[in-house]
Each structure stands twice: as C-alpha cells, then as structure tokens.
Scaffold this motif. Structure first.
Motif, PDB file in Angstrom:
ATOM      1  N   TYR A   1       0.809  -1.217   0.000  1.00  0.00           N
ATOM      2  CA  TYR A   1       0.000   0.000   0.000  1.00  0.00           C
ATOM      3  C   TYR A   1       0.846   1.272   0.000  1.00  0.00           C
ATOM      4  O   TYR A   1       0.435   2.297  -0.530  1.00  0.00           O
ATOM      5  N   PHE A   2       2.008   1.207   0.655  1.00  0.00           N
ATOM      6  CA  PHE A   2       2.814   2.413   0.854  1.00  0.00           C
ATOM      7  C   PHE A   2       4.288   2.119   0.610  1.00  0.00           C
ATOM      8  O   PHE A   2       4.754   1.009   0.829  1.00  0.00           O
ATOM      9  N   ASP A   3       5.000   3.151   0.237  1.00  0.00           N
ATOM     10  CA  ASP A   3       6.436   3.054   0.040  1.00  0.00           C
ATOM     11  C   ASP A   3       7.132   3.435   1.355  1.00  0.00           C
ATOM     12  O   ASP A   3       7.726   4.504   1.468  1.00  0.00           O
ATOM     13  N   GLY A   4       7.002   2.613   2.362  1.00  0.00           N
ATOM     14  CA  GLY A   4       7.664   2.822   3.644  1.00  0.00           C
ATOM     15  C   GLY A   4       7.078   3.948   4.467  1.00  0.00           C
ATOM     16  O   GLY A   4       5.965   4.402   4.230  1.00  0.00           O
ATOM     17  N   LYS A   5       7.857   4.401   5.452  1.00  0.00           N
ATOM     18  CA  LYS A   5       7.405   5.447   6.372  1.00  0.00           C
ATOM     19  C   LYS A   5       7.073   6.742   5.657  1.00  0.00           C
ATOM     20  O   LYS A   5       6.100   7.404   5.997  1.00  0.00           O
ATOM     21  N   ASN A   6       7.896   7.106   4.681  1.00  0.00           N
ATOM     22  CA  ASN A   6       7.628   8.348   3.948  1.00  0.00           C
ATOM     23  C   ASN A   6       6.323   8.276   3.176  1.00  0.00           C
ATOM     24  O   ASN A   6       5.574   9.249   3.123  1.00  0.00           O
ATOM     25  N   GLY A   7       6.048   7.135   2.586  1.00  0.00           N
ATOM     26  CA  GLY A   7       4.795   6.967   1.849  1.00  0.00           C
ATOM     27  C   GLY A   7       3.580   7.037   2.757  1.00  0.00           C
ATOM     28  O   GLY A   7       2.557   7.631   2.395  1.00  0.00           O
ATOM     29  N   VAL A   8       3.698   6.458   3.945  1.00  0.00           N
ATOM     30  CA  VAL A   8       2.598   6.522   4.914  1.00  0.00           C
ATOM     31  C   VAL A   8       2.418   7.968   5.376  1.00  0.00           C
ATOM     32  O   VAL A   8       1.293   8.480   5.444  1.00  0.00           O
ATOM     33  N   LEU A   9       3.532   8.651   5.684  1.00  0.00           N
ATOM     34  CA  LEU A   9       3.449  10.050   6.109  1.00  0.00           C
ATOM     35  C   LEU A   9       2.793  10.907   5.031  1.00  0.00           C
ATOM     36  O   LEU A   9       1.909  11.717   5.338  1.00  0.00           O
ATOM     37  N   ASP A  10       3.209  10.722   3.778  1.00  0.00           N
ATOM     38  CA  ASP A  10       2.599  11.480   2.683  1.00  0.00           C
ATOM     39  C   ASP A  10       1.089  11.252   2.622  1.00  0.00           C
ATOM     40  O   ASP A  10       0.320  12.202   2.453  1.00  0.00           O
ATOM     41  N   ALA A  11       0.662  10.021   2.757  1.00  0.00           N
ATOM     42  CA  ALA A  11      -0.771   9.715   2.688  1.00  0.00           C
ATOM     43  C   ALA A  11      -1.533  10.402   3.814  1.00  0.00           C
ATOM     44  O   ALA A  11      -2.681  10.818   3.629  1.00  0.00           O
ATOM     45  N   ILE A  12      -0.895  10.553   4.952  1.00  0.00           N
ATOM     46  CA  ILE A  12      -1.555  11.175   6.101  1.00  0.00           C
ATOM     47  C   ILE A  12      -1.592  12.693   5.968  1.00  0.00           C
ATOM     48  O   ILE A  12      -2.649  13.310   6.087  1.00  0.00           O
ATOM     49  N   VAL A  13      -0.446  13.324   5.738  1.00  0.00           N
ATOM     50  CA  VAL A  13      -0.371  14.779   5.870  1.00  0.00           C
ATOM     51  C   VAL A  13      -0.433  15.561   4.560  1.00  0.00           C
ATOM     52  O   VAL A  13      -0.727  16.753   4.582  1.00  0.00           O
ATOM     53  N   LYS A  14      -0.171  14.922   3.462  1.00  0.00           N
ATOM     54  CA  LYS A  14      -0.134  15.658   2.191  1.00  0.00           C
ATOM     55  C   LYS A  14      -1.450  16.384   1.874  1.00  0.00           C
ATOM     56  O   LYS A  14      -1.411  17.539   1.438  1.00  0.00           O
ATOM     57  N   PRO A  15      -2.618  15.771   2.093  1.00  0.00           N
ATOM     58  CA  PRO A  15      -3.857  16.513   1.815  1.00  0.00           C
ATOM     59  C   PRO A  15      -3.988  17.801   2.646  1.00  0.00           C
ATOM     60  O   PRO A  15      -4.379  18.844   2.117  1.00  0.00           O
ATOM     61  N   ALA A  16      -3.627  17.746   3.914  1.00  0.00           N
ATOM     62  CA  ALA A  16      -3.683  18.940   4.758  1.00  0.00           C
ATOM     63  C   ALA A  16      -2.638  19.951   4.312  1.00  0.00           C
ATOM     64  O   ALA A  16      -2.918  21.152   4.201  1.00  0.00           O
ATOM     65  N   TYR A  17      -1.438  19.490   4.065  1.00  0.00           N
ATOM     66  CA  TYR A  17      -0.346  20.365   3.644  1.00  0.00           C
ATOM     67  C   TYR A  17      -0.696  21.077   2.341  1.00  0.00           C
ATOM     68  O   TYR A  17      -0.446  22.271   2.194  1.00  0.00           O
ATOM     69  N   GLU A  18      -1.290  20.346   1.401  1.00  0.00           N
ATOM     70  CA  GLU A  18      -1.656  20.956   0.126  1.00  0.00           C
ATOM     71  C   GLU A  18      -2.857  21.887   0.246  1.00  0.00           C
ATOM     72  O   GLU A  18      -3.066  22.736  -0.627  1.00  0.00           O
ATOM     73  N   ALA A  19      -3.626  21.747   1.312  1.00  0.00           N
ATOM     74  CA  ALA A  19      -4.766  22.641   1.533  1.00  0.00           C
ATOM     75  C   ALA A  19      -4.341  23.975   2.144  1.00  0.00           C
ATOM     76  O   ALA A  19      -5.100  24.932   2.137  1.00  0.00           O
ATOM     77  N   VAL A  20      -3.124  24.041   2.666  1.00  0.00           N
ATOM     78  CA  VAL A  20      -2.640  25.258   3.315  1.00  0.00           C
ATOM     79  C   VAL A  20      -2.653  26.465   2.383  1.00  0.00           C
ATOM     80  O   VAL A  20      -3.141  27.524   2.775  1.00  0.00           O
ATOM     81  N   PRO A  21      -2.151  26.376   1.159  1.00  0.00           N
ATOM     82  CA  PRO A  21      -2.194  27.561   0.292  1.00  0.00           C
ATOM     83  C   PRO A  21      -3.611  28.113   0.089  1.00  0.00           C
ATOM     84  O   PRO A  21      -3.809  29.324   0.086  1.00  0.00           O
ATOM     85  N   LYS A  22      -4.583  27.228  -0.038  1.00  0.00           N
ATOM     86  CA  LYS A  22      -5.975  27.685  -0.186  1.00  0.00           C
ATOM     87  C   LYS A  22      -6.435  28.396   1.083  1.00  0.00           C
ATOM     88  O   LYS A  22      -7.029  29.472   1.022  1.00  0.00           O
ATOM     89  N   LEU A  23      -6.136  27.808   2.230  1.00  0.00           N
ATOM     90  CA  LEU A  23      -6.495  28.430   3.510  1.00  0.00           C
ATOM     91  C   LEU A  23      -5.845  29.804   3.629  1.00  0.00           C
ATOM     92  O   LEU A  23      -6.498  30.789   3.963  1.00  0.00           O
ATOM     93  N   LEU A  24      -4.568  29.874   3.351  1.00  0.00           N
ATOM     94  CA  LEU A  24      -3.841  31.132   3.498  1.00  0.00           C
ATOM     95  C   LEU A  24      -4.313  32.180   2.504  1.00  0.00           C
ATOM     96  O   LEU A  24      -4.404  33.360   2.841  1.00  0.00           O
ATOM     97  N   SER A  25      -4.648  31.769   1.288  1.00  0.00           N
ATOM     98  CA  SER A  25      -5.153  32.751   0.326  1.00  0.00           C
ATOM     99  C   SER A  25      -6.530  33.260   0.745  1.00  0.00           C
ATOM    100  O   SER A  25      -6.843  34.428   0.554  1.00  0.00           O
ATOM    101  N   GLU A  26      -7.338  32.393   1.348  1.00  0.00           N
ATOM    102  CA  GLU A  26      -8.625  32.848   1.887  1.00  0.00           C
ATOM    103  C   GLU A  26      -8.399  33.867   2.995  1.00  0.00           C
ATOM    104  O   GLU A  26      -9.108  34.858   3.097  1.00  0.00           O
ATOM    105  N   LEU A  27      -7.404  33.613   3.826  1.00  0.00           N
ATOM    106  CA  LEU A  27      -7.128  34.503   4.950  1.00  0.00           C
ATOM    107  C   LEU A  27      -6.533  35.823   4.499  1.00  0.00           C
ATOM    108  O   LEU A  27      -6.639  36.821   5.196  1.00  0.00           O
TER     109      LEU A  27
END
Length: 193
Positions: A47-73
């Motif tokens: 399912y995942f390419d090790g620890k980094n792959g698991v971390l990406d699956a967890i945090v990447k959606p939130a991290y990528e949502a930051v620019p939208k949040l910040l532009s709204e702010l």
C-alpha cells in the motif's frame, strides 16, 4: 474485494497516525505500524512506500490545503475592509475549521515532521499571520522593526492556538478558548501600539 483493500489502507493510516503522534516521524517504526494495524509488514509495503509513503498519505492533503487556507485569509478585498480585531476571529475560525477537517493530521504536521519536507508547515502559517498583523498594525510602513515585532506576535499567537488544538476539546470549547486568546492578543491592539 475493494472494500477489504480500503479497510486495510485505513487501518494502516490509523496505526501510523497513532505511532507518529506518540513517537514523531523519525521515532516511528514501520513494523510497529504494521503490527498495530494487524497486517504483515510486507502487506503494508503493498500500500505504501515505507514510512515516507505513509506520512505522505496522512499529511499531504492537509499540507496541500494550506495555500488555499492562506489565500482565503489574505483575500485582499476582505482584509482591506476589516480591522485587526475582525480579522483575527476570522483567522481563528478558519484555522479551527481547517483543524476540524484534517484532525490529527494537522498535529502531525505541527509536532511530528521535523526533518521531513513538511518541517516548515508551522512556520508557513506563522509567516502569513505575521504578514496580516504587520499590514494591519502598520498599514503605512512595515519596516524591519515592525516585521520582527509582527513575527513575535504571530509566533506566540499561532503557538497558543496550536496548544488549544492539542487539548482535544470539542469545537465549542475550542472556539471559546480561541475567542479568549484573540481578545488577549488583539482586542483594541491598534490602541496599544
């Protein structure tokens, strides 16, 4: 068959969230994640390419949502018509909405990603808050001294806000605490400069 794959995927992510929150990314152990998810380590790697792959699956959606949040702010039309006291509740509410949407993933980004490509997440938010504070406190000129002071305020405010989020209280209680925090930092702040 597809449902079982999704269930395994979700179990792995849940176990990884718990592991990263407890031990951080670097202290987290892929074998422990697999064991706590109830899957063989080899299956985890399907399912995942090790620890980094698991971390990406967890945090990447939130991290990528930051620019939208910040532009709204930082929406120019909105911010130009608001005072600092009006902006800060908007900022706090947006951050709480963001936290509610992404849950523990935000805390993993803030607290557990040292040494990863996500390590600057907190600083990105602090920097944007500092820009808002500086622009509203010193609309005619944001010199070096004003920028430094705005960064200090933003860092303390964001750190306090993340402390509120770490409490794990329900949204109503978090909003009450955030409102008190906003009043402490920003109530009639333009009269205090």
């Amino acid at each position: 068959m597809q449902y079982k794959k999704e269930a395994v995927y979700d179990k792995i992510l849940a176990a990884a969230r718990a592991e990263y929150l407890q031990r951080g990314f670097h202290g987290g152990n892929i074998s422990t994640i697999a064991e706590n998810a109830g899957v063989p380590v080899g299956n985890l790697y399907r399912y995942f390419d090790g620890k980094n792959g698991v971390l990406d699956a967890i945090v990447k959606p939130a991290y990528e949502a930051v620019p939208k949040l910040l532009s709204e702010l930082q929406g120019v039309q909105v911010l130009d018509s608001l005072t600092l006291q009006q902006i800060m509740p908007l900022l706090g509410g947006k951050l709480l909405d963001f936290f509610e949407q992404f849950g523990q993933d935000i805390l993993i980004l803030v607290d557990c990603c040292e040494g990863t490509r996500y390590a600057d997440f907190s600083q990105e938010i602090v920097q944007r808050v500092a820009e808002i504070v500086c622009a509203k406190l010193y609309p005619s000129s944001c010199g070096k001294s004003e920028i430094v002071f705005s960064n200090i305020i933003a860092k303390a405010f964001c750190g306090s806000l993340f402390d509120i989020l770490r409490q794990g209280a329900d949204r109503e209680e978090m909003l009450r605490m955030t409102e008190r925090l906003l009043k402490f930092y920003f109530f009639e702040v333009d009269k205090r400069k």
